[in-house]
Design a protein around this motif. Sequence first.
Motif, PDB file in Angstrom:
ATOM      1  N   ASP A 162      28.243 -70.415 -22.795  1.00 32.78           N
ATOM      2  CA  ASP A 162      29.247 -71.474 -22.710  1.00 32.78           C
ATOM      3  C   ASP A 162      28.813 -72.772 -23.410  1.00 32.78           C
ATOM      4  OD1 ASP A 162      30.755 -69.672 -21.283  1.00 32.78           O
ATOM      5  OD2 ASP A 162      30.357 -70.565 -19.322  1.00 32.78           O
ATOM      6  N   ASP A 167      32.646 -78.928  -9.699  1.00 36.50           N
ATOM      7  CA  ASP A 167      31.948 -78.586 -10.945  1.00 36.50           C
ATOM      8  C   ASP A 167      32.912 -78.786 -12.119  1.00 36.50           C
ATOM      9  OD1 ASP A 167      30.966 -77.315 -13.204  1.00 36.50           O
ATOM     10  OD2 ASP A 167      30.393 -75.468 -12.185  1.00 36.50           O
ATOM     11  N   GLN A 218      30.603 -76.454 -23.092  1.00 39.29           N
ATOM     12  CA  GLN A 218      30.750 -77.285 -21.890  1.00 39.29           C
ATOM     13  C   GLN A 218      29.574 -78.188 -21.488  1.00 39.29           C
ATOM     14  OE1 GLN A 218      32.087 -74.057 -19.477  1.00 39.29           O
ATOM     15  NE2 GLN A 218      30.221 -73.839 -18.303  1.00 39.29           N
ATOM     16  N   ASN A 229      23.475 -73.841 -17.967  1.00 37.17           N
ATOM     17  CA  ASN A 229      24.194 -72.699 -17.398  1.00 37.17           C
ATOM     18  C   ASN A 229      23.175 -71.613 -17.088  1.00 37.17           C
ATOM     19  OD1 ASN A 229      25.679 -70.173 -17.272  1.00 37.17           O
ATOM     20  ND2 ASN A 229      27.433 -71.339 -18.017  1.00 37.17           N
ATOM     21  N   ARG A 242      35.769 -75.300  -8.882  1.00 33.00           N
ATOM     22  CA  ARG A 242      35.320 -75.167 -10.274  1.00 33.00           C
ATOM     23  C   ARG A 242      36.457 -74.817 -11.229  1.00 33.00           C
ATOM     24  NH1 ARG A 242      36.429 -71.310 -12.863  1.00 33.00           N
ATOM     25  NH2 ARG A 242      34.462 -70.430 -13.603  1.00 33.00           N
ATOM     26  N   PHE A 245      35.505 -76.554 -19.313  1.00 31.60           N
ATOM     27  CA  PHE A 245      35.029 -75.626 -20.337  1.00 31.60           C
ATOM     28  C   PHE A 245      34.932 -76.351 -21.686  1.00 31.60           C
ATOM     29  CE2 PHE A 245      35.869 -71.563 -22.886  1.00 31.60           C
ATOM     30  CZ  PHE A 245      34.707 -70.923 -22.494  1.00 31.60           C
ATOM     31  N   SER A 275      32.235 -79.049 -15.248  1.00 29.94           N
ATOM     32  CA  SER A 275      31.830 -78.360 -16.477  1.00 29.94           C
ATOM     33  C   SER A 275      32.529 -77.016 -16.609  1.00 29.94           C
ATOM     34  CB  SER A 275      30.314 -78.147 -16.498  1.00 29.94           C
ATOM     35  OG  SER A 275      29.637 -79.361 -16.333  1.00 29.94           O
ATOM     36  N   HIS A 276      32.483 -76.216 -15.541  1.00 29.23           N
ATOM     37  CA  HIS A 276      33.142 -74.910 -15.601  1.00 29.23           C
ATOM     38  C   HIS A 276      34.656 -75.049 -15.662  1.00 29.23           C
ATOM     39  CE1 HIS A 276      29.306 -72.991 -14.851  1.00 29.23           C
ATOM     40  NE2 HIS A 276      29.877 -71.891 -15.259  1.00 29.23           N
ATOM     41  N   GLU A 331      26.795 -79.200 -16.011  1.00 28.93           N
ATOM     42  CA  GLU A 331      25.946 -78.499 -16.963  1.00 28.93           C
ATOM     43  C   GLU A 331      25.353 -79.488 -17.948  1.00 28.93           C
ATOM     44  OE1 GLU A 331      27.365 -74.853 -18.687  1.00 28.93           O
ATOM     45  OE2 GLU A 331      27.678 -74.092 -16.658  1.00 28.93           O
TER      46      GLU A 331
END
Length: 297
Positions: free
Chosen positions: A266, A226, A269, A53, A191, A232, A228-229, A255
Motif C-alpha cells: 500500500d 485509522d 497511503q 504497514n 478503518r 488509501f 491511512s487504511h 501508517e
Amino acid sequence: MIQNKAPGKDVSIEDLKEKFPLAAKKNDTHFSSFDVNGIKFGGELIPIMAGPNMVENEELIVNTAINVKKSGAHFLRGGAFKPLSFPYRSEKYNETRENGIKWLGIAKKEAGIGVITEVMEEKYLDLVCDVADIIQIGSRNMQNYPLISEAAKTQKPIMIKRHYGASLRDWLGAAEYALYEGNSKIILCERGVSTPHTHRDSSRFLLDLQVVPAAKELTHLPIAVDPSHATFWRPWVESMTLASIASGADSIMLEVHPDPPNAAVDPLQPIDFEDFSQLMVKMEKISGVINRRVLDV
Ligand code: PEP
Ligand code: MN
C-alpha cells in the motif's frame, strides 16, 4: 442523543444493549480507561500508533520506531503477518512473518516503544504475544470469533478493527466476544467502510467518522481511527486524521514509512517522518480544543 428506537428498526437502544451487556455503557458517563505500558487509553490522552504497514526488514522497523517515538508516538505499528488482498506475495512478505516479529522485538527495545501487531491465525498467537503489547485483530477477522476469543484469553490488550462491511452492532458483537473472556482491555478501530466506488473515482473506503459518536452512545470502550487504511491516499491522511480527533477518537493509527512511495505494501497511503512529525503538532492543537492531548506532558 439518539432516541430510544434505532433508525428504521423496532428495537430500542436498551434492547440492543442487551445483546452486548459487557460492551454496553451502563450510563451516559460510563467510559472505560486502561493502561498499556503506562499509557492510558480512554482518558484525556489520545495515544498514537504509528509505523509501516508491513515490517519489511530490521533496519526499516528500527529506524521507524526511533523516528515515530521521537515525534511523540506512543506505539509502533507494523504487520509481520499480513492479510494481503491477493495471494501473489512479494518476496518481502515471505521474509517477514516470524522474522518480522523478531525485528519488531529489536525495534521495541532500541526505541523503547510498545508494539501493536496483527495476529491472523491462532497457531501464531504465542509468537505474536512475545512482542505485542496490543494484539491487533484485522478487519478481515472481525467476525472470526474463535480467533478473537483465543486472543482475548491471553489477557493482552486487543484492538479490533471494524470490518469494512460491518454494522456498529456487529462490531460491538465482536468486542463482546473478547470481553466475555474476562479481558477488559479492548479497543475498537474504525478503518473505513466499503463504498460502491473505487479509489480512482472517489474513495475505495469511506472513513465513517459518524460511527465514533454513534459508538460512544452505546459502548464504554475506547474508539480508535485509522485514516491511512480508510483514505488509501496520502494527500488525504492529514485532514482525515485531524477530523478523526475532532470526532472524538480515543486513539489514532497511522501508517508512517521512511520512503513511502517504495513501501512494500500500500505505497499510496503512508506518510513520511517529517509529515508525521508536523501532523503530531497539528493533532495536539486540535485535541486542545476538546480538552484532550496527544503529546506527553
Ligand atoms: C493493518 O492495519 O495492517 C491492516 C491490514 O488493516 P485492516 O485490517 O484495517 O485492513
Ligand atoms: Mn492494508
